[in-house]
Design an enzyme around this catalytic site. Structure first.
Site, PDB file in Angstrom:
ATOM      1  CB  SER A 158       1.114   2.757 -15.319  1.00 21.73           C
ATOM      2  OG  SER A 158       2.205   2.960 -14.417  1.00 21.73           O
ATOM      3  CG  ASP A 190       8.857   8.037 -16.008  1.00 24.14           C
ATOM      4  OD1 ASP A 190       9.259   6.850 -15.523  1.00 24.14           O
ATOM      5  OD2 ASP A 190       7.767   8.216 -16.121  1.00 24.14           O
ATOM      6  CG  HIS A 229       6.221   4.477 -15.756  1.00 30.33           C
ATOM      7  ND1 HIS A 229       6.163   5.871 -15.517  1.00 30.33           N
ATOM      8  CD2 HIS A 229       4.916   3.917 -15.536  1.00 30.33           C
ATOM      9  CE1 HIS A 229       4.839   6.065 -14.856  1.00 30.33           C
ATOM     10  NE2 HIS A 229       4.110   4.903 -15.085  1.00 30.33           N
TER      11      HIS A 229
END
Length: 258
Positions: free
Chosen positions: A15, A200, A203
């Site tokens: 991600s 967070d 990330h």
């Protein structure tokens, strides 16, 4: 048939790679696309939540075979995994460290081994370490979910996976971008201060991507200067260099129409 117009700079990862073009983050993919504009096509092959175990079969399908003709050349390949592999049990994303190392080596071998169907000796490979994790922020975010979840990552375990990436790159003789150390030092070696770079706890935010991008470009400039954006000519010439009387002499690759 004419040759492909642009060769490729492929980003493969989880991600953190997938988010490389996310609006507002000034991500590294967005910036690479800008500096390599008209030189290399930057491809995002990031898969949110993936680890190296799930990434391997996808990676193989992303690669052209050596026998394939008239396909763009993979000039630069950046592989960025470890953030999910480093999850702790019982997370389904967990990949044991030894298996993580094996999987990364297998990805590298698909490009480097002369016996591989995807052998590409001219591809410049870059391994990128996972970033550090801010367990305070990550733990608080997971605790707020419905139902609440337990902390799924540990600071020192992620560090071990980052060090493993470094060791693989050294053993394989390929470039390494140490995002873990770059962000850790930028945060003053203070886990809670990582909030400036990790939105967070996991990330990268805009500041984190900025640090990562600078490290990546420095690495390319040092290890693979021939594919640094300043050293690659545009595929088609700048407008002022076109033969205005006979533009076909300038604008057809290989002078197909000249």
């Amino acid at each position: 048939m004419s040759a492909p117009i642009h060769d490729v700079f492929m980003l493969f990862g989880d991600s953190i790679t997938q988010g490389a073009w996310e609006p507002g983050l000034n991500g590294f993919g967005q910036r690479l696309t800008h500096v390599y504009n008209r030189k290399l096509d930057v491809l995002n092959r990031g898969f949110s939540g993936y680890n190296t175990e799930w990434g391997l079969p996808v990676f193989e399908q992303c690669l052209a075979k050596t026998s394939d003709k008239n396909v763009p050349k993979l000039r630069i390949l950046a592989i960025w995994f470890g953030a999910n592999d480093a999850c702790i049990k019982p997370s389904p994303q967990h990949v044991p460290l030894t298996k993580f190392v094996s999987n990364l080596k297998q990805m590298v071998d698909m490009i480097k081994s002369p016996t591989s169907a995807h052998y590409s000796p001219t591809t410049r490979i870059i391994l990128i370490s996972p970033p550090p994790v801010n367990t305070h922020v990550r733990g608080a975010a997971l605790a707020q979910r419905d139902p609440p979840l337990a902390l799924d990552r540990k600071f020192e375990i992620t560090r071990a996976y980052a060090e493993a990436v470094r060791d693989i790159a050294a053993a394989e003789g390929i470039a390494f971008v140490d995002v873990w150390t770059a962000l850790w030092e930028a945060a003053g070696k203070n886990e809670e201060a990582l909030t400036e770079y990790l939105g967070d706890g996991l990330h990268l935010n805009a500041n984190g991507y900025s640090v990562m991008y600078d490290e990546l470009i420095r690495t390319i400039e040092k290890e693979y200067p021939e594919v640094h954006y300043n050293n690659i000519a545009p595929v088609f010439p700048p407008w002022a260099e076109i033969d205005w009387e006979h533009p076909e002499k300038s604008l057809y690759i290989g002078n197909d129409k000249a």
